[in-house]
Design a protein around this motif. Sequence first.
Motif, PDB file in Angstrom:
ATOM      1  N   CYS A  30       0.849  -1.148   0.178  1.00 35.86           N
ATOM      2  CA  CYS A  30      -0.068  -0.036   0.040  1.00 35.86           C
ATOM      3  C   CYS A  30       0.981   1.262   0.009  1.00 35.86           C
ATOM      4  O   CYS A  30       1.427   1.318   0.919  1.00 35.86           O
ATOM      5  CB  CYS A  30      -0.918  -0.046   1.183  1.00 35.86           C
ATOM      6  SG  CYS A  30      -1.969   1.337   1.265  1.00 35.86           S
ATOM      7  N   ILE A  77      -7.137  -5.780   0.576  1.00 39.13           N
ATOM      8  CA  ILE A  77      -7.759  -5.264  -0.682  1.00 39.13           C
ATOM      9  C   ILE A  77      -7.613  -6.359  -1.589  1.00 39.13           C
ATOM     10  O   ILE A  77      -8.576  -6.633  -2.573  1.00 39.13           O
ATOM     11  CB  ILE A  77      -6.988  -4.047  -0.980  1.00 39.13           C
ATOM     12  CG1 ILE A  77      -7.165  -2.935  -0.366  1.00 39.13           C
ATOM     13  CG2 ILE A  77      -6.963  -3.919  -2.464  1.00 39.13           C
ATOM     14  CD1 ILE A  77      -6.550  -1.765  -0.362  1.00 39.13           C
ATOM     15  N   THR A  78      -6.606  -7.322  -1.500  1.00 44.56           N
ATOM     16  CA  THR A  78      -6.346  -8.345  -2.596  1.00 44.56           C
ATOM     17  C   THR A  78      -7.633  -9.506  -2.364  1.00 44.56           C
ATOM     18  O   THR A  78      -8.155  -9.891  -3.322  1.00 44.56           O
ATOM     19  CB  THR A  78      -5.161  -9.127  -2.373  1.00 44.56           C
ATOM     20  OG1 THR A  78      -4.049  -8.156  -2.296  1.00 44.56           O
ATOM     21  CG2 THR A  78      -4.894 -10.228  -3.185  1.00 44.56           C
ATOM     22  N   LEU A  80     -10.523  -8.766  -0.949  1.00 43.46           N
ATOM     23  CA  LEU A  80     -11.612  -8.382  -1.433  1.00 43.46           C
ATOM     24  C   LEU A  80     -11.755  -8.324  -2.819  1.00 43.46           C
ATOM     25  O   LEU A  80     -12.969  -8.634  -3.535  1.00 43.46           O
ATOM     26  CB  LEU A  80     -11.951  -6.935  -0.639  1.00 43.46           C
ATOM     27  CG  LEU A  80     -12.185  -6.710   0.787  1.00 43.46           C
ATOM     28  CD1 LEU A  80     -12.330  -5.415   1.000  1.00 43.46           C
ATOM     29  CD2 LEU A  80     -13.519  -7.739   1.242  1.00 43.46           C
ATOM     30  N   SER A  81     -10.835  -8.065  -3.821  1.00 43.84           N
ATOM     31  CA  SER A  81     -10.794  -7.923  -5.119  1.00 43.84           C
ATOM     32  C   SER A  81     -11.091  -9.514  -5.584  1.00 43.84           C
ATOM     33  O   SER A  81     -11.903  -9.619  -6.575  1.00 43.84           O
ATOM     34  CB  SER A  81      -9.367  -7.578  -5.698  1.00 43.84           C
ATOM     35  OG  SER A  81      -9.066  -6.336  -5.015  1.00 43.84           O
ATOM     36  N   VAL A  82     -10.408 -10.638  -5.171  1.00 44.96           N
ATOM     37  CA  VAL A  82     -10.817 -11.879  -5.528  1.00 44.96           C
ATOM     38  C   VAL A  82     -12.115 -12.130  -5.172  1.00 44.96           C
ATOM     39  O   VAL A  82     -12.778 -12.706  -6.104  1.00 44.96           O
ATOM     40  CB  VAL A  82      -9.617 -12.789  -4.729  1.00 44.96           C
ATOM     41  CG1 VAL A  82     -10.266 -14.218  -4.983  1.00 44.96           C
ATOM     42  CG2 VAL A  82      -8.426 -12.620  -5.024  1.00 44.96           C
ATOM     43  N   ALA A  84     -14.864 -10.231  -5.168  1.00 44.60           N
ATOM     44  CA  ALA A  84     -15.575  -9.201  -6.056  1.00 44.60           C
ATOM     45  C   ALA A  84     -15.308  -9.887  -7.414  1.00 44.60           C
ATOM     46  O   ALA A  84     -16.668  -9.962  -8.194  1.00 44.60           O
ATOM     47  CB  ALA A  84     -14.983  -7.685  -6.288  1.00 44.60           C
ATOM     48  N   VAL A  85     -14.421 -10.423  -7.929  1.00 51.42           N
ATOM     49  CA  VAL A  85     -13.876 -10.975  -9.157  1.00 51.42           C
ATOM     50  C   VAL A  85     -14.982 -12.438  -9.229  1.00 51.42           C
ATOM     51  O   VAL A  85     -15.711 -12.791 -10.261  1.00 51.42           O
ATOM     52  CB  VAL A  85     -12.607 -11.587  -9.573  1.00 51.42           C
ATOM     53  CG1 VAL A  85     -12.648 -12.270 -10.610  1.00 51.42           C
ATOM     54  CG2 VAL A  85     -11.977  -9.841  -9.896  1.00 51.42           C
TER      55      VAL A  85
END
Length: 102
Positions: A30, A77-78, A80-82, A84-85
């Motif tokens: 970050c 963040i990683t 949450l991104s996974v 979301a995808v």
Amino acid sequence: MSEQGYPPPMYAPPPDNNMVWAILSTLMCCLPLGIVSIIKANQVQGLWFSGQHAAAQQAADEAKKWAIWSAIVAGVITVLSVIAVVVFFVILGLSFSDLPNQ
């Protein structure tokens, strides 16, 4: 004993400034929190050699703390991104399964 009757000062190395972790957390994790970590790590030696040993130790501890927080934020963040995808592709797959066959 020195001339004034006081023992000679003890010279110890400065605390680890955690600069490596600060730089790595800035580059790989970050950016904003890593920059704070670099700033704190950069203050350690100056404070130590000006005789402010407690402040130097505090700056070293804060540099480590900010580097850890940078890594934690990047991990969150990683994840949450996974998520979301995965959710996106599940929803996309469900919407295509509703189409009539041709």
